[in-house]
Scaffold this active site. Structure first.
Site, PDB file in Angstrom:
ATOM      1  N   LEU A  58      19.538  -0.671 -13.134  1.00  8.72           N
ATOM      2  CA  LEU A  58      20.601   0.340 -13.217  1.00  8.72           C
ATOM      3  C   LEU A  58      20.023   1.741 -13.367  1.00  8.72           C
ATOM      4  CD1 LEU A  58      23.296  -1.320 -15.517  1.00  8.72           C
ATOM      5  CD2 LEU A  58      23.344  -1.032 -13.041  1.00  8.72           C
ATOM      6  N   ILE A  93      15.381   6.376 -15.322  1.00  8.11           N
ATOM      7  CA  ILE A  93      15.822   7.723 -14.886  1.00  8.11           C
ATOM      8  C   ILE A  93      16.740   8.340 -15.947  1.00  8.11           C
ATOM      9  CG2 ILE A  93      17.083   9.007 -13.090  1.00  8.11           C
ATOM     10  CD1 ILE A  93      14.497   7.877 -12.038  1.00  8.11           C
ATOM     11  N   CYS A 148      -7.361   6.180  -1.698  1.00 13.58           N
ATOM     12  CA  CYS A 148      -8.103   5.034  -2.225  1.00 13.58           C
ATOM     13  C   CYS A 148      -8.545   4.098  -1.096  1.00 13.58           C
ATOM     14  CB  CYS A 148      -7.294   4.342  -3.312  1.00 13.58           C
ATOM     15  SG  CYS A 148      -8.366   3.491  -4.462  1.00 13.58           S
ATOM     16  N   LEU A 149      -7.868   2.973  -0.876  1.00 14.37           N
ATOM     17  CA  LEU A 149      -8.252   2.112   0.249  1.00 14.37           C
ATOM     18  C   LEU A 149      -8.170   2.904   1.562  1.00 14.37           C
ATOM     19  CD1 LEU A 149      -8.977  -0.858   1.025  1.00 14.37           C
ATOM     20  CD2 LEU A 149      -6.575  -1.170   1.543  1.00 14.37           C
ATOM     21  N   HIS A 176      -6.235   8.609  -7.063  1.00 13.75           N
ATOM     22  CA  HIS A 176      -4.795   8.573  -6.756  1.00 13.75           C
ATOM     23  C   HIS A 176      -4.136   9.882  -7.187  1.00 13.75           C
ATOM     24  CE1 HIS A 176      -4.362   4.199  -5.855  1.00 13.75           C
ATOM     25  NE2 HIS A 176      -5.499   4.158  -6.521  1.00 13.75           N
ATOM     26  N   GLU A 232      -1.383  10.973  -6.409  1.00 11.40           N
ATOM     27  CA  GLU A 232       0.070  10.804  -6.571  1.00 11.40           C
ATOM     28  C   GLU A 232       0.488  10.600  -8.031  1.00 11.40           C
ATOM     29  OE1 GLU A 232      -1.990   8.652  -5.203  1.00 11.40           O
ATOM     30  OE2 GLU A 232      -1.381   6.558  -5.482  1.00 11.40           O
TER      31      GLU A 232
HETATM   32  N1  GLN Z   1      -9.084  -2.310  -2.967  1.00 10.25           N
HETATM   33  C1  GLN Z   1      -9.834  -1.096  -3.095  1.00 10.25           C
HETATM   34  C2  GLN Z   1     -10.735  -1.109  -4.317  1.00 10.25           C
HETATM   35  O1  GLN Z   1     -10.517  -1.875  -5.230  1.00 10.25           O
HETATM   36  C3  GLN Z   1      -8.907   0.103  -3.139  1.00 10.25           C
HETATM   37  C4  GLN Z   1      -8.002   0.105  -4.311  1.00 10.25           C
HETATM   38  C5  GLN Z   1      -6.825   1.033  -4.173  1.00 10.25           C
HETATM   39  O2  GLN Z   1      -6.443   1.399  -3.068  1.00 10.25           O
HETATM   40  N2  GLN Z   1      -6.201   1.376  -5.289  1.00 10.25           N
HETATM   41  O3  GLN Z   1     -11.680  -0.353  -4.367  1.00 10.25           O
END
Ligand code: GLN
Length: 538
Positions: free
Chosen positions: A17, A21, A383-384, A509, A511
């Protein structure tokens, strides 16, 4: 230090719900009146933290500066409030039991039988109170995950009952978030499920002080009177929370409904003049974009929007900063292949390759990166996504055929991306990645340097693999460069392609650190570059 006040947010009728937020919105309103508040989420599942959960289960795992893997609601708290959360802001049943069992093993219970009441409930109470004590908070908002009546949440509800008993009802209140469903067949809003959920709360010893009623349609005065009478709350404590087009509108909607006023009154605090100028300015820009662009988000968990929550929110912040509406097209990397890639990525002004784990969908990600590199489309690898950008360059430009990550192909001849040395001995999966905030030194004369405009940054991480520095000279050249490294370990944190309008990959990251008051500079610049790309072609 003054004694903190407590607000407990419970949920009734159904999950999802939007307790997170509502909690974040209330905290924002309290913050705008100068109250120092923080939010905490208590999750009734047995995982010690959500780090081991598949995104399909609970959406994104949000990572804090101190390296806690937490519920995505903490992302909302940080984005709304512009303040940092930590491990203490998200506690699960698994962690509570783990703490209690550890104490039992150390003999801390002095030979007593260890039970749900009082030992588990005491541990819950301690974790709620700890948050306030550490940060000298005026108000602690504690959101209880799940729905009232669930077996799992019973110890939490009991702990809340005891805190209210101990602190007094003028210092601790319950806000119950509930659903008023609309029956299309009869054209009516129905209050019965709410009555039942409030009754369930009462059976457990809690009285709802304020009801926040989620609804698709306006809850009129007659209905409010009915809800108030049957649920034992005053009419001004029945708050309507109607569906809105953006979550960033909820604080203002809650202010219109008087959620902050009634909360402050019930807690015996003073109402002050709120300052929401910056928030309103953000909303105004969000509502009045000058252009519209389309960004492709390439990942493998796209069926569930919450899987990439922080990326989507960061794009909203960055769009607002650029006066542009960012439409995100989520594309499943598993279904991108050489035959359909032109169609799938057609008309996209920028491309993001998302973070992720494991082999599934990898080929589509590499194809996307090649497409972005060759066609000069702004590319942001996270990251990846960064790791695959290096592999793509190694394979397609440097012609290192068996280039791969050992995560994808353990025995590959050229492990350009490899498990970090200190990860090699680790067997346990939970909480063992390279997590949380780490320093990154940005190299001068790079795009990243001009974007951040400083040398030393700190960003949050969640990974086990890294660029294998053995390949340093084989991969990097005058076009493809390292733009950021960890100053202590030389771990490659940022890569850039200088022969491209905007091509950046980051091991961290970004974000997780974008907020309404502080949109992340990399997202802002990426959206700016995507807008430029759009304007060039239109
Ligand atoms: N799988 C990759 C690693 O462990 C990237 C991880 C991710 O994108 N958060 O390094």
């Amino acid at each position: 230090m003054t004694k903190p006040k407590y607000i407990f947010v419970t949920g009734g009728v159904t999950s999802s719900l939007g307790k997170g937020i509502i909690s974040a919105s209330l905290a924002k309103l309290l913050q705008s009146q100068g109250y120092n508040s923080a939010i905490q989420k208590l999750d009734p599942y047995i995982n010690v933290d959500p780090g081991t959960l598949n995104p399909y289960e609970h959406g994104e795992c949000y990572v804090t500066d101190d390296g806690a893997e937490t519920d995505l609601d903490l992302g909302h708290y940080e984005r709304f409030l512009g303040t940092n959360t930590s491990q203490k802001n998200n506690i699960t049943t698994g962690r509570i039991y783990q703490n209690v069992i550890n104490k039992e093993r150390k003999g801390e219970f002095l030979g007593k039988t260890v039970q749900v009441v009082p030992h588990i409930t005491n541990e819950i109470k301690e974790n709620i109170r700890n948050l306030a004590e550490d940060k000298s908070l005026d108000i602690v908002i504690t959101e209880i995950g799940g729905t009232v009546g669930d077996i799992e949440s019973l110890p939490y509800i009991e702990a809340v009952r005891q805190i209210i008993y101990e602190e007094g009802s003028e210092n601790a209140i319950v806000i119950h978030l509930t659903l008023i469903p609309y029956l299309r067949a009869t054209g009516e809003l129905k209050t019965k499920p709410t009555q039942h959920s409030v009754k369930t709360l009462m059976e457990l010893g809690l009285k709802a002080d304020i009801l926040v009623c989620r609804s698709e349609k306006t809850v009129n005065l007659d209905l409010r009177k009915k809800i108030a009478l049957f649920c034992n709350v005053k009419i001004d404590s029945v708050i309507e929370s109607i569906d809105v087009d953006t979550i960033y509108d909820v604080p203002l909607k809650m202010m219109e409904e008087g959620l902050d006023t009634i909360t402050i009154k019930k807690l015996g605090l003073k109402s002050k003049e709120p300052n929401l100028d910056k928030w309103k300015n953000f909303l105004h820009k969000l509502r009045n974009p000058k252009n519209e662009i389309k960004i492709g988000l390439i990942g493998k968990y796209i069926e569930l929007k919450d899987s990439y929550k922080s990326i989507l929110e960061s794009l909203i912040h960055a769009g607002t900063e650029n006066d542009v509406k960012v439409n995100v097209k989520s594309i499943h990397s598993e279904y991108i292949n050489e035959e359909n890639i032109n169609d799938k990525l057609d008309g996209l002004n920028g491309l993001i390759v998302a973070p992720g784990f494991g082999q599934r969908g990898i080929d589509g990600k590499i194809l996307t990166i090649e497409f972005a590199r060759v066609n000069n489309i702004p590319f942001f690898g996270i990251c990846l996504g960064m790791q695959m950008a290096v592999i793509e360059y190694a394979k397609n430009v440097k012609k290192i055929n068996d280039a791969n990550s050992t995560e994808i192909s353990e025995k590959c001849k050229n492990p350009i991306i490899d498990l970090m040395t200190n990860q090699k001995e680790i067997i346990n999966k939970g909480g063992t990645m390279r997590l949380g905030a780490w320093d990154c030194e940005i190299i001068k004369n790079t795009k990243s340097y001009s974007i951040y405009n400083k040398k030393l940054i700190s960003e949050r991480h969640r990974h086990r693999y890294e660029f294998n520095n053995y390949y340093n000279d084989k991969i990097f050249d005058e076009n493809f460069v390292k733009a950021g490294i960890n100053p202590n370990t030389d771990l490659v944190e940022i890569i850039e392609n200088n022969s491209h309008p905007w091509f950046i990959g980051v091991q961290f990251h970004p974000e997780y650190k974008s907020s309404v008051s502080n949109p992340h500079p990399l997202f802002v610049d990426f959206v700016g570059a995507s807008l430029k790309n759009f304007l060039k072609n239109n």
